[in-house]
Design an enzyme around this catalytic site. Structure first.
Site, PDB file in Angstrom:
ATOM      1  N   CYS A  14       0.847  -1.193   0.000  1.00  0.00           N
ATOM      2  CA  CYS A  14       0.000   0.000   0.000  1.00  0.00           C
ATOM      3  C   CYS A  14       0.881   1.241   0.000  1.00  0.00           C
ATOM      4  CB  CYS A  14      -0.900   0.003   1.222  1.00  0.00           C
ATOM      5  SG  CYS A  14      -2.308  -1.112   1.022  1.00  0.00           S
ATOM      6  N   PRO A  15       0.504   2.298  -0.692  1.00  0.00           N
ATOM      7  CA  PRO A  15      -0.832   2.494  -1.276  1.00  0.00           C
ATOM      8  C   PRO A  15      -0.968   2.052  -2.732  1.00  0.00           C
ATOM      9  CG  PRO A  15       0.387   4.527  -1.441  1.00  0.00           C
ATOM     10  CD  PRO A  15       1.310   3.528  -0.784  1.00  0.00           C
TER      11      PRO A  15
END
Lengths: 86, 331
Positions: A14-15
């Site tokens: 992530c992201p």
């Protein structure tokens, strides 16, 4: 669950999975379904949070612990297509 | 968050932009490690967006950002952090987004003097000019100390309701957060970018030295965040997982690297970056055995798989800790 688009974000932290979902949703009309396949547990927090601020809905989540910790999320596109950045 | 709140309080529609460079420090990065699994796994930008009830657009700038890191016009800070160039780059990207999406101006949360290089009064016009944002860049937290910008002159925002903060103290921000009822907020002090981290910067510098050129791919900079990095020979280094979480994550990189795993004892996955001859592989195996549960055993079997090849096993004597020179450890 039938889905039109599969976003494969396995191996990404992530992201990046959120960004891949955002890019895919930018081209989808409201009501479409999208499936995210990811391996970073961070998607459990980030993807629903991103969906909430943009008006999309998580309709199902599945953890396939036996397949390299794969996480699957099904998302229903809730906003207009021009919701995401061009 | 405070800058956005300040402008939103005047009835201005705000949407958030978050640029992903690959060097961003987020809870998840640390959460790869098993010992950090209990930490909150939140993305701070998303968390702020939810709190403010605004949309957040997350933008992948990994490729474009390479030039900022590799060729910073304004140089580096204390480590490999190109803060001033970074700020100019991000405001430029925000300007592009603003123009593409019919927004009127950009706000950022800078405070004059808060950061030694990128938040000085003399550097603020540099960022505004080099980004192309010019007077469409509003800094609500220190606006009263700067020339009025277009949104102030046009009356889109009331300058009197903006702030005149300067200096390194964060007391005004903390007080405003309290006034706004914000009991929790993103960690304010500098740790949002791995390039400000001395250990990380040393590993990146080593990567460039090894390659003989200043370039990187996303996988490279992700792997610099994980594992123990040891360079026992100039032509290869080992990235040795430190726990199950890193083992799991690094498994995804096995097909790109020669990799080693102890088979006779529990132990870490190690990726070998570079070219290794047979005697190098034995040295690598001894190092991996040193970090396995067989570190005190007479011999440890280690499976070695060359890139695209089949596993072969070596039986080695674990390298005693005292024989691992400190210089081998990167970072």
């Amino acid at each position: 669950l039938d889905e039109m688009v599969i976003v494969d974000a396995r191996g990404l932290l992530c992201p990046m999975p959120v960004i891949r979902v955002q890019e895919a949703i930018a081209c989808l009309p409201a009501g479409s379904r999208l499936q995210l396949v990811a391996t970073d547990p961070g998607v459990h927090a980030d993807v629903p949070a991103w969906c909430r601020v943009h008006g999309h809905a998580i309709i199902a989540v599945a953890n396939n612990d036996d397949v390299a910790d794969t996480i699957r999320m099904w998302i229903r596109v809730g906003g207009p297509c021009d919701d995401a950045p061009k | 968050m405070l800058a956005a709140s300040t402008v939103m309080a005047q009835g201005v529609h705000v949407e958030g932009l978050n640029f992903y460079t690959g060097f961003c420090v987020e809870g998840h990065t640390h959460a790869v490690r098993s010992k950090n699994r209990d930490r909150p796994k939140r993305n701070n930008a998303l968390w702020v967006a939810e709190h403010l009830a605004i949309k957040l657009h997350m933008i992948d700038v990994v490729e474009e950002y390479k030039d900022v890191v590799i060729n910073p016009r304004h140089g580096y800070g204390q480590h490999l952090n190109p803060c001033l160039d970074c700020k100019g780059f991000m405001v430029a990207k925000a300007r592009e987004w603003m123009e593409a999406n019919a927004f009127d101006f950009i706000i950022t949360g800078e405070v004059i003097g808060q950061r030694l290089k990128s938040q000085l009064k003399r550097t603020m016009p540099v960022i505004a000019a080099e980004s192309g944002a010019h007077d469409r860049l509003l800094r609500p937290l220190c606006a009263k100390l700067l020339q009025p910008t277009l949104p102030e002159r046009e009356g889109w925002v009331d300058r009197e309701q903006l702030y005149d903060w300067s200096g390194r103290s964060r007391k005004p921000q903390i007080q405003l957060a309290k006034d706004l009822g914000l009991e929790d907020y993103a960690q304010p002090a500098g740790g949002c970018c791995f390039l400000t981290d001395p250990s990380y910067s040393r590993k990146l510098q080593d990567l460039w030295s090894f390659r003989g050129e200043r370039r990187y791919e996303l996988d490279d900079i992700m792997l610099l965040k994980l594992g123990r990095h040891l360079r026992p020979r100039p032509h290869f280094k080992l990235i040795i997982a430190r726990d199950d979480g890193e083992n799991r994550f690094m498994r995804g990189f096995r097909r790109k690297f020669t990799h080693l795993t102890p088979t006779s004892h529990g132990g870490p996955l190690a990726l070998l970056d570079g070219e290794a001859e047979d005697d190098d592989l034995e040295l690598a195996a001894r190092l991996v055995a040193r970090f396995s549960q067989g570190r005190d055993a007479a011999r440890v079997r280690v499976a070695i798989t060359r890139t695209g090849g089949s596993p072969q096993e070596l039986e080695v004597i674990p390298m005693p800790a005292a024989e691992v020179p400190k210089e081998w450890y990167l970072g």
